[in-house]
Design an enzyme around this catalytic site. Structure first.
Site, PDB file in Angstrom:
ATOM      1  N   GLY A  72      37.078 -70.115   6.419  1.00  0.00           N
ATOM      2  CA  GLY A  72      36.956 -71.488   5.959  1.00  0.00           C
ATOM      3  C   GLY A  72      35.603 -72.110   6.264  1.00  0.00           C
ATOM      4  O   GLY A  72      35.043 -72.844   5.447  1.00  0.00           O
ATOM      5  N   ASN A 152      43.480 -81.746  10.063  1.00  0.00           N
ATOM      6  CA  ASN A 152      43.964 -80.693  10.962  1.00  0.00           C
ATOM      7  C   ASN A 152      44.606 -81.234  12.231  1.00  0.00           C
ATOM      8  O   ASN A 152      45.367 -80.532  12.883  1.00  0.00           O
ATOM      9  CB  ASN A 152      42.807 -79.759  11.336  1.00  0.00           C
ATOM     10  CG  ASN A 152      41.577 -80.508  11.819  1.00  0.00           C
ATOM     11  OD1 ASN A 152      41.034 -81.358  11.113  1.00  0.00           O
ATOM     12  ND2 ASN A 152      41.122 -80.201  13.020  1.00  0.00           N
ATOM     13  N   GLN A 180      43.872 -76.530   5.917  1.00  0.00           N
ATOM     14  CA  GLN A 180      45.164 -76.853   6.523  1.00  0.00           C
ATOM     15  C   GLN A 180      46.273 -77.067   5.499  1.00  0.00           C
ATOM     16  O   GLN A 180      47.454 -76.971   5.842  1.00  0.00           O
ATOM     17  CB  GLN A 180      45.040 -78.106   7.399  1.00  0.00           C
ATOM     18  CG  GLN A 180      44.331 -77.881   8.712  1.00  0.00           C
ATOM     19  CD  GLN A 180      45.089 -76.963   9.659  1.00  0.00           C
ATOM     20  OE1 GLN A 180      46.260 -76.666   9.468  1.00  0.00           O
ATOM     21  NE2 GLN A 180      44.396 -76.471  10.683  1.00  0.00           N
ATOM     22  N   HIS A 202      43.362 -67.367   8.029  1.00  0.00           N
ATOM     23  CA  HIS A 202      44.204 -67.352   9.222  1.00  0.00           C
ATOM     24  C   HIS A 202      45.063 -68.601   9.361  1.00  0.00           C
ATOM     25  O   HIS A 202      45.891 -68.682  10.267  1.00  0.00           O
ATOM     26  CB  HIS A 202      43.347 -67.156  10.481  1.00  0.00           C
ATOM     27  CG  HIS A 202      42.574 -68.352  10.921  1.00  0.00           C
ATOM     28  ND1 HIS A 202      42.905 -69.069  12.049  1.00  0.00           N
ATOM     29  CD2 HIS A 202      41.487 -68.954  10.389  1.00  0.00           C
ATOM     30  CE1 HIS A 202      42.039 -70.062  12.206  1.00  0.00           C
ATOM     31  NE2 HIS A 202      41.177 -70.009  11.218  1.00  0.00           N
ATOM     32  N   THR A 238      28.988 -56.308   1.546  1.00  0.00           N
ATOM     33  CA  THR A 238      30.135 -55.495   1.131  1.00  0.00           C
ATOM     34  C   THR A 238      31.437 -56.195   1.473  1.00  0.00           C
ATOM     35  O   THR A 238      31.627 -56.682   2.591  1.00  0.00           O
ATOM     36  CB  THR A 238      30.087 -54.119   1.829  1.00  0.00           C
ATOM     37  OG1 THR A 238      28.852 -53.478   1.490  1.00  0.00           O
ATOM     38  CG2 THR A 238      31.258 -53.255   1.399  1.00  0.00           C
ATOM     39  N   CYS A 324      39.332 -75.953  17.371  1.00  0.00           N
ATOM     40  CA  CYS A 324      37.916 -75.647  17.190  1.00  0.00           C
ATOM     41  C   CYS A 324      37.003 -76.524  18.026  1.00  0.00           C
ATOM     42  O   CYS A 324      35.830 -76.248  18.154  1.00  0.00           O
ATOM     43  CB  CYS A 324      37.535 -75.783  15.713  1.00  0.00           C
ATOM     44  SG  CYS A 324      38.418 -74.636  14.643  1.00  0.00           S
TER      45      CYS A 324
END
Length: 740
Positions: A72, A152, A180, A202, A238, A324
């Site tokens: 994100g 969040n 979220q 996640h 990649t 975070c």
């Protein structure tokens, strides 16, 4: 191991079994590079494109409008910086909301330092952005509006459709961070009307390290990473095939089961909200549950920090802020909502998930209620819970902060002191408030001075006896730092008599008394008050011959800097409190904090020391700066020469950094050049210490004999830097000594 009930799904989610099963073959069997043209590569390429279609189907867009990213945060960076650089000739004005995640606000902050003008749209008391506020902020040079889809911390769902319509009316690009909201509420880019939308894997039961960015067809971004033309020439590198496959499967599950997922999360969230409101009537629910994510509950306790409850809540995993940025300070979201002061000591975020059962919800209510009442508990309740071995009692539960880390923020203290009226001073005052020393010095006669200092703080270890010993060692340290001999001490006590038995206080005072007996001085009395938490310290009086007095104002160019104890106690005590450090680590740190600076001071008295201070709440960098500023010099420190407590670096890298250390680092940025130091290493150099060692400035010719004699006395002192020029207190920190 019995794991707690997990109620922190907004921080991260476990990988859904079907998602894990889908990705496994791409870790072993289907390992080709998607850019390769042979069969191995084509199978991988097909898997990536299938996942792209799954993500697009969930968002109701075209597959070619999806770009896979590393998460994100990267999606937000690509979107915001990409638009800024692509449209900077049109304008440099960007609008974000006051409650954005750092993955948005920090990008905006970076752009503001590079010529862009950032406007912040405020929110109301429920955390909502008024679309009319966006309309008022839009200017002729506005190129982008970025407002998160759902918050969040409190879960409020923003009126993105209305905001997008206003932005498009003015020909402005609209981006939303939907990390979220995806997987909890419908996220349809056509209904929302957005041009850019970010996803984090996640947060929706896919792995960490994968995300996606929706880019409406026709919107042009300027890429900021360069390489081959992967992902529509937007995100080179990649592709992470296994994780992209997992994200695709996770989005497919959301598309098929969203109604079921939302109903389950809402049921458990509402059970917890109702149960806690009934059990604790004085809690406040932050935000509007009727217009928020079905899984998110944010509560505040009346006149009680959420940390005090969480520290007693080993059975439930919740958050006291966004994961975070929970290491420091309060909540930017709640600040923007102007939360009433009586609820502003901290908030608890509870976020349910697909695997939260009604039984989990009911048990969580019970555990949180008990933890709350324990934090507010009566004397009888707490006394009954204390083990027969009082050494095992957790006194840190009765502290908002820890040790010297409780000191006021240095910039706040400085702002208060700078405007104080000048004090009437006697000519016998050698050191007073006008200096940066930690003790006062008063001349008694021509030959001798009295040195007096005071220190007190909250517990940083759970053992009451050890806390007392550390407090005493810390208090007497200022006497040693000034070359003085301690004479006697007075206790300073604040104690919750209505919550804890006096046997706890007795152990604290016994630990302090025994430590000062080791120093050879008596405790002659003191002062005590009742308080809501435990605070303990001492006033210590000493004496010194005037000619032997050492202050922090005498450092000279060419001096070597010597440190007599390892640092890192703030990081380790923080880690222990949040369950990141084990008992052995905190016990080892406690032994160092309990160590008197007496032997180091005895050796120091034999050598021509120019300046000295002890290292406490402002950290190594902060106390060195005070010495340098008082001496009108600058210095260089060598990180690899600084002694640190075992595991301090590992724990700092893991994020166990106290708020006081973060504040120290912010303040230190005004006069410290950290050069290329890693973030964790910066924190270590600014870590708020309790009962730290002596920092000595000594002429080069005497430093080796000093170190040798200290080693003989059992003091592991180290050279950590040097005074290199006259100046104003600036510090340069490098990894090792520079060779000129």
């Amino acid at each position: 191991m019995n794991y707690p009930i997990y109620l922190d799904y907004n921080a991260t989610t476990p990988i859904e079994k079907e998602v894990a099963d889908e990705m496994l073959p791409y870790l072993t069997e289907i390992f080709g590079n998607p850019s390769s043209s042979h069969a191995f590569g084509l199978r991988a390429k097909n898997a990536v494109e299938n996942a792209r279609e799954q993500v697009a189907a969930m968002l109701n867009c075209k597959p070619y409008e999806i770009v896979f990213t590393g998460g994100g945060t990267e999606s937000n960076n690509i979107a915001i910086a990409g638009i800024a650089n692509a449209l900077k000739t049109k304008g440099k004005h960007i609008i974000i909301s006051a409650i954005e995640h750092p993955a948005v606000s920090e990008v905006a902050s970076y752009l503001s330092k590079n010529g862009f003008d950032i406007s912040i749209a405020g929110v109301d008391e429920q955390g909502f952005v008024d679309p009319l506020t966006i309309q008022r902020l839009i200017r002729n040079d506005t190129i982008l509006v970025s407002v998160m889809h759902a918050n969040n911390e409190i879960g409020t769902i923003q009126p993105i459709t209305e905001i997008a319509a206003i932005a498009h009316k003015h020909n402005v690009i609209i981006h939303t961070d939907a990390a979220q909201s995806v997987g909890k509420i419908p996220v349809d880019v056509q209904n929302l009307g957005v041009d850019l939308l970010s996803i984090a894997g996640h947060k929706l039961y896919a792995p960490k390290g994968v995300g996606a960015l929706y880019i409406r067809s026709g919107v042009r971004l300027e890429k900021y990473m360069h390489g081959a033309n992967h992902e529509h020439d937007i995100r080179p590198g990649t592709e992470n095939v296994s994780h992209i496959v997992a994200l695709g499967k996770a989005c497919s599950l959301v598309r098929e089961n969203l109604v079921k997922y939302a109903a389950s999360m809402s049921q458990s969230r509402n059970m917890i909200a109702t149960g806690l409101s009934e059990n604790i009537p004085e809690i406040r629910i932050n935000g509007d549950l009727n217009r928020s994510l079905p899984n998110t509950l944010n509560i505040s306790f009346l006149n009680l920090g959420a940390g005090e409850v969480v520290s007693r809540l080993s059975e439930v995993a919740v958050s006291t802020g966004a994961a975070c940025h929970s290491s420091g300070g309060g909540s930017g979201t709640l600040d923007a909502m102007n939360l009433p002061v009586e609820y502003a000591q901290g908030a608890m975020r509870i976020s349910t998930g697909r695997f939260t059962t009604p039984d989990d919800a009911a048990r969580a209510v019970d555990f949180i209620t008990k933890a709350y009442h324990k934090a507010k508990g009566s004397f009888e309740e707490v006394a009954a819970s204390i083990s027969n071995n009082i050494q095992d009692f957790k006194i840190t539960e009765y502290a908002l902060g820890m040790g010297c880390g409780c000191k006021m923020r240095p910039n706040d203290l400085e702002s208060v002191l700078k405007d104080m009226s000048p004090q009437i001073l006697s000519h016998d005052v050698i050191v007073g408030t006008e200096t940066r020393d930690d003790a006062a010095v008063y001349r008694m006669n021509g030959e001798e001075c009295i040195v007096e200092t005071v220190d007190f703080f909250t517990p940083m270890v759970d053992n009451p006896y050890s806390f007392g010993a550390i407090a005493a060692a810390n208090a007497v340290s200022d006497i040693y730092a000034m070359g003085a001999t301690p004479l006697f001490a007075l206790n300073m006590v604040a104690f919750p008599v209505d919550k804890l038995p006096l046997s706890v206080l007795k152990e604290i005072m016994q630990g302090a008394g025994d430590k000062l007996a080791e120093a050879g001085i008596p405790v002659l009395g003191g002062h005590s008050i009742e308080d809501t938490g435990i605070k303990f310290g001492m006033v210590v009086t000493g004496k010194v011959k005037t000619e032997n007095l050492i202050t922090n104002a005498g450092a000279k160019t060419g001096d070597m800097l010597v440190l007599t104890k390892p640092i890192g106690s703030g990081i380790i005590t923080k880690a222990f409190r949040i369950g990141m450090a084990d008992k052995k680590e905190i016990d080892n740190a406690a032994l160092i904090m309990e160590m008197l600076n007496m032997k180091a001071a005895e050796v120091m008295s034999k050598y021509p020391v120019n300046a000295c201070t002890d290292i406490t709440g402002f950290g190594l960098a902060g106390h060195l700066h005070e010495m340098l500023a008082a001496s009108n010099v600058d210095a260089e420190l060598w990180f690899e020469s600084v002694p640190f407590m075992d595991s301090a670096e590992r724990l700092a890298r893991m994020g166990a950094v106290p708020g006081s250390t973060i504040a120290n680092e912010e303040f230190a940025g005004q006069w410290t050049d950290f050069t290329t130091l890693q973030p964790a290493h910066r924190s270590m150099m600014c870590d708020a210490q309790t009962s730290g060692g002596l920092l000595i400035s000594i002429e080069p010719a005497s430093v080796i004999p000093l170190l040798q004699e200290m080693k003989e006395k059992g003091v592991d002192a180290r050279i950590i830097g040097e005074i290199h020029d006259s100046g104003s207190g600036k510090i340069r920190i490098t990894y090792r000594k520079r060779v000129h």
